[in-house]
Motif scaffolding. Structure first.
Motif, PDB file in Angstrom:
ATOM      1  N   ARG A  23       0.819  -1.216   0.000  1.00 37.35           N
ATOM      2  CA  ARG A  23       0.000   0.000   0.000  1.00 37.35           C
ATOM      3  C   ARG A  23       0.853   1.266   0.000  1.00 37.35           C
ATOM      4  N   THR A  24       2.070   1.186   0.543  1.00 29.98           N
ATOM      5  CA  THR A  24       2.939   2.363   0.602  1.00 29.98           C
ATOM      6  C   THR A  24       4.148   2.248  -0.326  1.00 29.98           C
ATOM      7  N   ALA A  25       4.198   1.151  -1.094  1.00 32.51           N
ATOM      8  CA  ALA A  25       5.344   0.951  -1.995  1.00 32.51           C
ATOM      9  C   ALA A  25       5.303   1.949  -3.160  1.00 32.51           C
ATOM     10  N   GLU A  26       6.510   2.274  -3.690  1.00 33.93           N
ATOM     11  CA  GLU A  26       6.590   3.225  -4.822  1.00 33.93           C
ATOM     12  C   GLU A  26       5.904   2.670  -6.049  1.00 33.93           C
ATOM     13  N   MET A  27       6.078   1.363  -6.274  1.00 35.70           N
ATOM     14  CA  MET A  27       5.444   0.706  -7.417  1.00 35.70           C
ATOM     15  C   MET A  27       4.265  -0.129  -6.924  1.00 35.70           C
ATOM     16  N   SER A  28       3.330   0.493  -6.188  1.00 33.85           N
ATOM     17  CA  SER A  28       2.208  -0.214  -5.571  1.00 33.85           C
ATOM     18  C   SER A  28       1.276  -0.817  -6.615  1.00 33.85           C
ATOM     19  N   THR A  29       0.735  -1.987  -6.268  1.00 38.39           N
ATOM     20  CA  THR A  29      -0.260  -2.630  -7.149  1.00 38.39           C
ATOM     21  C   THR A  29      -1.686  -2.306  -6.727  1.00 38.39           C
ATOM     22  N   CYS A  30      -1.847  -1.383  -5.741  1.00 42.62           N
ATOM     23  CA  CYS A  30      -3.189  -0.998  -5.267  1.00 42.62           C
ATOM     24  C   CYS A  30      -4.011  -0.478  -6.453  1.00 42.62           C
ATOM     25  N   ASP A  31      -5.292  -0.829  -6.462  1.00 41.92           N
ATOM     26  CA  ASP A  31      -6.153  -0.437  -7.571  1.00 41.92           C
ATOM     27  C   ASP A  31      -7.321   0.455  -7.130  1.00 41.92           C
ATOM     28  N   LEU A  32      -7.211   1.006  -5.919  1.00 38.18           N
ATOM     29  CA  LEU A  32      -8.294   1.853  -5.427  1.00 38.18           C
ATOM     30  C   LEU A  32      -7.752   2.801  -4.363  1.00 38.18           C
ATOM     31  N   VAL A  33      -8.332   3.989  -4.295  1.00 35.32           N
ATOM     32  CA  VAL A  33      -8.003   4.955  -3.252  1.00 35.32           C
ATOM     33  C   VAL A  33      -9.294   5.317  -2.516  1.00 35.32           C
ATOM     34  N   LEU A  34      -9.255   5.126  -1.185  1.00 28.28           N
ATOM     35  CA  LEU A  34     -10.364   5.580  -0.340  1.00 28.28           C
ATOM     36  C   LEU A  34      -9.963   6.916   0.287  1.00 28.28           C
ATOM     37  N   THR A  35     -10.926   7.839   0.330  1.00 33.01           N
ATOM     38  CA  THR A  35     -10.627   9.155   0.907  1.00 33.01           C
ATOM     39  C   THR A  35     -11.643   9.510   1.982  1.00 33.01           C
ATOM     40  N   HIS A  44      -6.371  -2.430  -1.897  1.00 33.98           N
ATOM     41  CA  HIS A  44      -6.637  -3.412  -2.944  1.00 33.98           C
ATOM     42  C   HIS A  44      -8.110  -3.804  -2.871  1.00 33.98           C
ATOM     43  N   LYS A  45      -8.820  -3.690  -3.976  1.00 36.53           N
ATOM     44  CA  LYS A  45     -10.236  -4.036  -3.991  1.00 36.53           C
ATOM     45  C   LYS A  45     -10.473  -5.464  -3.508  1.00 36.53           C
ATOM     46  N   ASN A  46      -9.633  -6.390  -3.971  1.00 36.46           N
ATOM     47  CA  ASN A  46      -9.834  -7.800  -3.606  1.00 36.46           C
ATOM     48  C   ASN A  46      -9.694  -8.018  -2.098  1.00 36.46           C
ATOM     49  N   VAL A  47      -8.754  -7.296  -1.471  1.00 39.32           N
ATOM     50  CA  VAL A  47      -8.571  -7.434  -0.024  1.00 39.32           C
ATOM     51  C   VAL A  47      -9.799  -6.904   0.705  1.00 39.32           C
ATOM     52  N   ILE A  61     -21.841  -5.686  -7.730  1.00 41.10           N
ATOM     53  CA  ILE A  61     -23.103  -5.347  -8.380  1.00 41.10           C
ATOM     54  C   ILE A  61     -22.926  -4.028  -9.117  1.00 41.10           C
ATOM     55  N   GLU A  62     -23.865  -3.717  -9.915  1.00 41.85           N
ATOM     56  CA  GLU A  62     -23.717  -2.560 -10.800  1.00 41.85           C
ATOM     57  C   GLU A  62     -23.976  -1.253 -10.044  1.00 41.85           C
ATOM     58  N   MET A  63     -22.951  -0.835  -9.288  1.00 41.33           N
ATOM     59  CA  MET A  63     -22.958   0.472  -8.648  1.00 41.33           C
ATOM     60  C   MET A  63     -21.892   1.314  -9.326  1.00 41.33           C
ATOM     61  N   LYS A  64     -22.076   2.603  -9.321  1.00 43.19           N
ATOM     62  CA  LYS A  64     -21.121   3.461 -10.019  1.00 43.19           C
ATOM     63  C   LYS A  64     -19.726   3.357  -9.413  1.00 43.19           C
ATOM     64  N   GLU A  65     -19.671   3.084  -8.063  1.00 49.49           N
ATOM     65  CA  GLU A  65     -18.363   2.959  -7.421  1.00 49.49           C
ATOM     66  C   GLU A  65     -17.549   1.792  -7.959  1.00 49.49           C
ATOM     67  N   LYS A  66     -18.231   0.803  -8.567  1.00 45.93           N
ATOM     68  CA  LYS A  66     -17.536  -0.381  -9.098  1.00 45.93           C
ATOM     69  C   LYS A  66     -16.475   0.010 -10.113  1.00 45.93           C
ATOM     70  N   TYR A  67     -16.689   1.124 -10.810  1.00 45.84           N
ATOM     71  CA  TYR A  67     -15.801   1.505 -11.902  1.00 45.84           C
ATOM     72  C   TYR A  67     -14.924   2.711 -11.544  1.00 45.84           C
ATOM     73  N   GLU A  68     -15.040   3.206 -10.317  1.00 46.98           N
ATOM     74  CA  GLU A  68     -14.266   4.380  -9.929  1.00 46.98           C
ATOM     75  C   GLU A  68     -12.936   3.978  -9.306  1.00 46.98           C
ATOM     76  N   LYS A  69     -11.957   4.837  -9.472  1.00 48.25           N
ATOM     77  CA  LYS A  69     -10.630   4.598  -8.906  1.00 48.25           C
ATOM     78  C   LYS A  69     -10.458   5.281  -7.546  1.00 48.25           C
ATOM     79  N   VAL A  70     -11.292   6.281  -7.286  1.00 47.51           N
ATOM     80  CA  VAL A  70     -11.238   7.006  -6.010  1.00 47.51           C
ATOM     81  C   VAL A  70     -12.663   7.056  -5.442  1.00 47.51           C
ATOM     82  N   ILE A  71     -12.801   6.596  -4.178  1.00 45.88           N
ATOM     83  CA  ILE A  71     -14.128   6.581  -3.529  1.00 45.88           C
ATOM     84  C   ILE A  71     -14.024   7.334  -2.207  1.00 45.88           C
ATOM     85  N   GLU A  72     -14.929   8.287  -2.004  1.00 45.91           N
ATOM     86  CA  GLU A  72     -14.947   9.038  -0.750  1.00 45.91           C
ATOM     87  C   GLU A  72     -15.874   8.341   0.257  1.00 45.91           C
ATOM     88  N   ILE A  73     -15.364   8.127   1.451  1.00 45.24           N
ATOM     89  CA  ILE A  73     -16.157   7.537   2.540  1.00 45.24           C
ATOM     90  C   ILE A  73     -16.551   8.685   3.477  1.00 45.24           C
TER      91      ILE A  73
END
Length: 542
Positions: A23-35, A44-47, A61-73
């Motif tokens: 999550r903090t690596a320079e070459m991170s494989t994370c695929d999502l950012v929560l804010t 990581h979405k899978n985690v 399920i078909e929610m708009k967040e499914k396709y977003e890279k940044v999600i605000e909580i």
């Protein structure tokens, strides 16, 4: 031995660490950012999906967040979001009394069952007066009956402290009814005060509920003073149903139809015994033994609790005790429990109860005592009060109309005397009253129908059978019918409007006979005999 199971466990731990470091690596494989509140957390979405049903649903399920890279909580402050993510990746989180409800709220939001269980376990171990009202909200939200019942218990045990709390005043009628009647023999006056506070908080909508709530209260264990205070409440006065219940409670207190037992404690050759006698069936039953052998002690009963104070071992010849203990008649399994020590050791002292306090007078500790003490039951604390005008022991003490009466006894210079005095609990002063017609010590005394009875005793080396009654309005003692047998140091109590006098010393032997005085016929009669002689024991009507 390195087993397959341990290797697998280490492998899982290593995988978790690698994912967390990623999550903090320079070459991170994370695929999502929560804010949250402008702070970003790579994940990581899978985690997230593996641990959180909330995120699993979001990404499957078909929610708009499914396709977003940044999600605000928005529902979670960034510190709490960071802690939640840390738990998902590491399985650890710091729980405290201060944050336990916040963490539970976040676990419920994210639908993380393992964290919910951890929170419930922690909350269950840490429910207190400070958080029990909040616990009810979460217990209801999660349908957790264990937490709900523990919260009810905490509120019940802290009713006086919480009854002005906004959370308490906003409880619904179902919760309030459960709380004020939480125990079969609840503290009815505390429950009453809580009900009044709750109704007055929104009287226009709740006044019609007062009657049904009041009728839930068990008033059978409430003292006369407490009933009087309850009767002065306008909500009671204005409700016929409540007034009728109160009238019955006063009548029951004066002549308790169901009260046909007395409890004998300690005494000569029975120093740790605690025996209940049924005067109808004339049978006895041993209850839990006292923690200390006690002879020449004194007893009062308040509500369902019996208090025994002072005394001495070695048939009353030992050093006097400061110690006291109590027995809850509704909790016999836990036996006698120690309570706060008196300020002074005392044997052959006497006691009475008034306005939720216990008054202990005189007694003996190497010399005759004039000192007296007051025990505040609510705060479990002893305090000195004014000394009696006359030092005395082996005397009698009763309470009538907020007055503590001390009758007869022995002092350091006079063998037996007839003087009497009374203590006004409101002014804190002692006043002399009319002396008895006959000097006596080692007497028993009770209150019946507004009169004080001084029964038996000893005078000039001989046991006496005479009985006198004191009429406070006239400040006068009158002789009434004498006992059949002369007795010194008997035990006495009132049951169903009659006086029971048990045992005592006859001059050459201890007695096991019980005599009854019926005020309607003004006659004494023999009732039954106890299995063992009774002398220097203490008694309470139960």
């Amino acid at each position: 031995m390195d087993t397959t199971a341990s290797r697998v466990t280490r492998h899982y731990a290593c995988l978790g660490n690698l994912l967390d470091e990623d999550r903090t690596a320079e070459m991170s494989t994370c695929d999502l950012v929560l804010t949250s509140q402008g702070k970003e957390f790579k994940v990581h979405k899978n985690v997230l999906m593996m641990f959180s049903d909330y995120f699993r649903n979001m990404f499957t399920i078909e929610m708009k967040e499914k396709y977003e890279k940044v999600i605000e909580i928005k529902e979670m402050p960034y510190q709490r979001l960071g802690n939640l993510i840390e738990f998902i990746y590491s399985g650890s989180i710091t729980l405290t009394k201060e944050n336990m409800f916040d963490v539970l709220q976040d676990a419920l939001y994210a639908q993380i069952k393992s964290l919910e269980s951890t929170c419930f376990e922690f909350i269950s171990e840490n429910i207190s007066a400070d958080n029990c009202l909040k616990a009810i909200i979460f217990a209801r939200q999660c349908n957790n009956n264990k937490i709900l019942n523990e919260a009810y218990e905490a509120i019940f045990n802290n009713m006086n402290k919480l009854q002005n709390n906004e959370g308490f005043l906003e409880l619904d009628i179902k919760d309030l009814t459960t709380i004020v009647t939480w125990k079969k023999q609840h503290v009815a006056e505390d429950s009453f005060k809580a009900i009044v506070q709750w109704v007055n908080h929104n009287q226009s909508q709740r006044k019609n509920l007062f009657g049904s709530l009041f009728c839930q209260l068990q008033l059978t264990s409430v003292t006369h003073d407490a009933l009087t205070r309850i009767s002065e409440e306008s909500l009671v006065k204005e409700n016929l149903q409540c007034s009728n219940k109160l009238v019955k409670a006063f009548a029951q207190l004066k002549y308790p139809q169901c009260q046909h037992k007395f409890l004998l404690m300690g005494g000569y050759d029975s120093e740790t015994d605690c025996v209940a006698f049924d005067v109808i069936t004339k049978t006895s039953k041993y209850l839990p033994k006292l923690n200390f052998p006690r002879c020449a002690a004194t007893t009062v009963k308040v509500g369902s609790r019996v208090y025994i104070v002072g005394g001495a071992d070695n048939q009353g010849e030992g050093h006097p005790y400061q110690s006291c203990e109590l027995l809850d008649l509704n909790d016999l399994e836990n036996g006698w429990k120690p309570m706060s020590n008196m300020l002074e050791p005392r044997k052959w002292c006497r006691s009475g109860t008034c306005r939720e306090k216990i008054y202990v007078t005189g007694g003996y500790d190497h010399q005759c005592l004039s000192s007296c003490e007051e025990f505040d039951i609510q705060n479990s604390k002893w305090m000195s009060i004014s000394n009696m005008r006359q030092a005395r022991y082996v005397h009698a003490t009763v309470v009538l109309n907020d007055m503590v009466y001390c009758i007869g006894g022995v002092n350091n210079t006079t063998f037996h005397f007839s003087s009497c005095e009374c203590y006004d609990v409101r002014s804190g002063k002692w006043n002399v009253i009319a002396p008895r017609n006959e000097a006596r010590s080692g007497l028993a005394s009770v209150v019946l129908d507004g009169k004080i009875y001084a029964i038996g005793g000893r005078d000039d080396g001989k046991r006496i059978s005479t009985v006198e009654t004191y009429i406070p309005e006239a400040n006068k003692w009158l002789f009434v019918e004498s006992l059949h047998l002369a007795r010194s140091c008997p035990s006495a109590c009132v049951l169903a409007g009659k006086i029971f006098v048990i045992g005592g010393w006859h001059g050459s032997s201890r007695l096991n006979s019980v005599e009854i005085f019926d005020p309607t016929t003004e006659d004494w009669s023999f009732s039954f005999k106890t299995k063992k002689p009774v002398y220097a024991a203490t008694v309470a009507a139960i």
